[in-house]
Design an enzyme around this catalytic site. Structure first.
Site, short mmCIF file in Angstrom:
data_model
loop_
_atom_site.label_atom_id
_atom_site.label_comp_id
_atom_site.label_asym_id
_atom_site.label_seq_id
_atom_site.Cartn_x
_atom_site.Cartn_y
_atom_site.Cartn_z
N GLY A 71 0.80 -1.22 0.00
CA GLY A 71 0.00 0.00 0.00
C GLY A 71 0.83 1.27 0.00
O GLY A 71 0.48 2.25 -0.66
N THR A 72 1.94 1.27 0.73
CA THR A 72 2.77 2.47 0.79
C THR A 72 3.31 2.84 -0.58
O THR A 72 3.25 4.00 -1.00
CB THR A 72 3.92 2.27 1.79
OG1 THR A 72 3.38 2.16 3.12
CG2 THR A 72 4.89 3.44 1.76
N ASN A 142 -7.82 3.74 9.05
CA ASN A 142 -7.19 2.55 9.60
C ASN A 142 -7.28 2.48 11.13
O ASN A 142 -7.23 1.39 11.71
CB ASN A 142 -5.73 2.48 9.18
CG ASN A 142 -4.98 3.78 9.42
OD1 ASN A 142 -5.30 4.80 8.82
ND2 ASN A 142 -3.97 3.74 10.28
N GLN A 170 -7.67 -0.38 3.85
CA GLN A 170 -8.41 -1.02 4.94
C GLN A 170 -9.80 -1.48 4.52
O GLN A 170 -10.44 -2.23 5.26
CB GLN A 170 -8.54 -0.05 6.13
CG GLN A 170 -7.24 0.18 6.87
CD GLN A 170 -6.76 -1.05 7.62
OE1 GLN A 170 -7.46 -2.05 7.75
NE2 GLN A 170 -5.54 -0.99 8.12
N SER A 190 -3.99 -3.02 -0.55
CA SER A 190 -2.85 -3.67 0.11
C SER A 190 -3.21 -5.12 0.41
O SER A 190 -4.16 -5.38 1.15
CB SER A 190 -2.50 -2.92 1.40
OG SER A 190 -1.43 -3.53 2.07
N HIS A 192 -2.02 -7.64 2.26
CA HIS A 192 -2.03 -8.29 3.58
C HIS A 192 -3.19 -7.85 4.46
O HIS A 192 -3.42 -8.43 5.51
CB HIS A 192 -0.69 -8.07 4.29
CG HIS A 192 -0.47 -6.71 4.85
ND1 HIS A 192 -0.60 -6.42 6.18
CD2 HIS A 192 -0.09 -5.55 4.24
CE1 HIS A 192 -0.32 -5.14 6.38
NE2 HIS A 192 -0.01 -4.59 5.23
N THR A 227 11.39 -6.86 -11.66
CA THR A 227 10.74 -8.15 -11.82
C THR A 227 9.64 -8.32 -10.79
O THR A 227 9.85 -8.12 -9.59
CB THR A 227 11.76 -9.29 -11.67
OG1 THR A 227 12.79 -9.13 -12.66
CG2 THR A 227 11.09 -10.65 -11.85
N CYS A 312 2.18 0.81 11.75
CA CYS A 312 3.21 1.03 10.72
C CYS A 312 4.29 1.99 11.19
O CYS A 312 4.80 2.79 10.41
CB CYS A 312 2.55 1.56 9.45
SG CYS A 312 1.34 0.43 8.75
#
Length: 372
Positions: A71-72, A142, A170, A190, A192, A227, A312
């Site tokens: 996400g960042t 978040n 989120q 994102s 995860h 890659t 984070c």
């Protein structure tokens, strides 16, 4: 032995079994997706299948999905694609938007006491400068889970010749996310947060041009060199295909039960965003007194995993900038806790939390008995 209870799904969701299997299968294969031989074509097939699944989930065209490291990076790519446009962001954005935006001289839109962006202030920021803008407004906060009026903001933006970026990290996996319904030009997700492995995400566009941050090869249609992480991308595709929003009703019921029990036990508890639309899984509250860091550690010792705001910050616990932006005092900002639930949580987890919470919050005199 005490049972571990995970209540920090907004920090990261457990990897879905489907995603883990997809990752392992991709790891056992060999091939660079840019290679033209059979091994490379197989790797590209895995990647493109994931691209189709993600595009389908959010109602986008597959060619408008750009895979990133998370996400960042997706947020940074969105901000970097503004060109000469000025930036306008809300005061409650994730640090991956707020910090670079403020460093670039962005205008910051206020939020109200519920944590919802002030539309009038946003409109005034668009009007006060004739230069075209890029607005960045998250879909779901978040920390508080409060939902933002992204579609309204997008309509406002487009009426002023501006673009809108929406950080939906989120939201995806917890509510329905459709890029066209939001009116977003750029959308961050994102992996995860919805059960993919950590380290993979995407920036999704409505066809709006994107300026590459990473230069080199022509990967991702020359919009993100390097890659691609095929195993993680395959895991993301499996995770996004496994999303079941029907589970949200039970998660919301558990969240509401915990909120009710907290308030019944201590009516002085402040629930942030309680009176507005929130993610079904998120409860952010402050009870005053003990700092959030102390409470997080005490709950951890009791086997309960929660957060103090965003996770984070390299393990650092600091006062919530979100709660501060909502107009609450420093004490409430420094004592705010976030409980975020998911599909595997049960009523017994709520019982375990409340039992631990009552022990931690009980007066010291009731916990320590004088020596005989």
């Amino acid at each position: 032995m005490q049972r571990a209870v995970y209540m920090d799904w907004n920090a990261t969701a457990p990897v879905r079994p489907e995603a883990a299997r997809a990752v392992m299968s991709a790891l056992e294969a060999c091939g660079n997706p840019s290679s033209v031989h059979g091994f490379g074509r197989n790797a590209r097939k895995l990647m493109e299948e994931a691209r189709v699944k993600l595009a389908s989930r959010v109602g986008a065209k597959m060619e408008n999905v750009i895979f990133t490291s998370g996400g960042t990076e997706a947020n940074m790519l969105a901000l970097a694609s503004r060109g000469a446009r000025r930036l306008v962001v809300s005061a409650i954005e994730h640090d991956s938007v707020l910090k670079p935006a403020i460093a670039a001289g962005a205008a910051v839109a206020k939020v109200d006491s519920h944590g919802v962006v002030n539309r009038d202030h946003l409109r005034s920021l668009l009007k006060q400068d004739a230069r075209p803008a890029l607005i960045s407004l998250m879909l779901a906060n978040n920390e508080t889970g409060v939902l933002q009026p992204v579609a309204d903001a997008a309509e406002m933006a487009h009426a002023h010749g501006a673009l809108l970026h929406c950080d939906a990290a989120q939201a995806l996996g917890r509510i329905n996310v459709q890029i066209s319904d939001l009116g977003a030009d750029l959308l961050t997700v994102s992996g995860h947060k919805f059960g993919a492995p950590q380290g993979v995400g995407a920036l999704i566009t409505n066809g709006t041009p994107v300026s590459a941050l990473l230069l080199g090869g022509g990967q991702e249609r020359s919009r993100r060199a390097g890659t691609e992480n095929v195993p993680a991308i395959a895991g993301l595709g499996a995770a996004v295909a496994a999303i079941d929003l029907a589970a949200s009703a039970n998660i919301a019921r558990l969240r509401e039960a915990l909120e009710r029990r907290l308030l019944d036990w201590d009516p002085a508890v402040t629930v942030f965003g309680r009176d507005v639309a929130r993610l079904p899984n998120t409860l952010c509250f402050a009870a005053g007194g003990k700092p959030a860091e102390t409470l997080v550690m005490a709950l951890d010792l009791a086997g309960i995993a929660v957060s103090a705001g965003s996770a984070c910050s390299s393990g650092k616990v600091r006062p919530s900038h979100v709660v501060t932006a909502m107009g609450f005092d420093a004490t409430q900002a420094a004592t705010a806790l976030r409980v975020s639930l998911g599909e595997t949580n049960t009523e017994s987890d709520i019982d375990a939390f409340m039992a631990a919470w009552k022990r931690i919050q009980a007066p010291v005199a009731t916990q320590i008995q004088p020596a005989a």
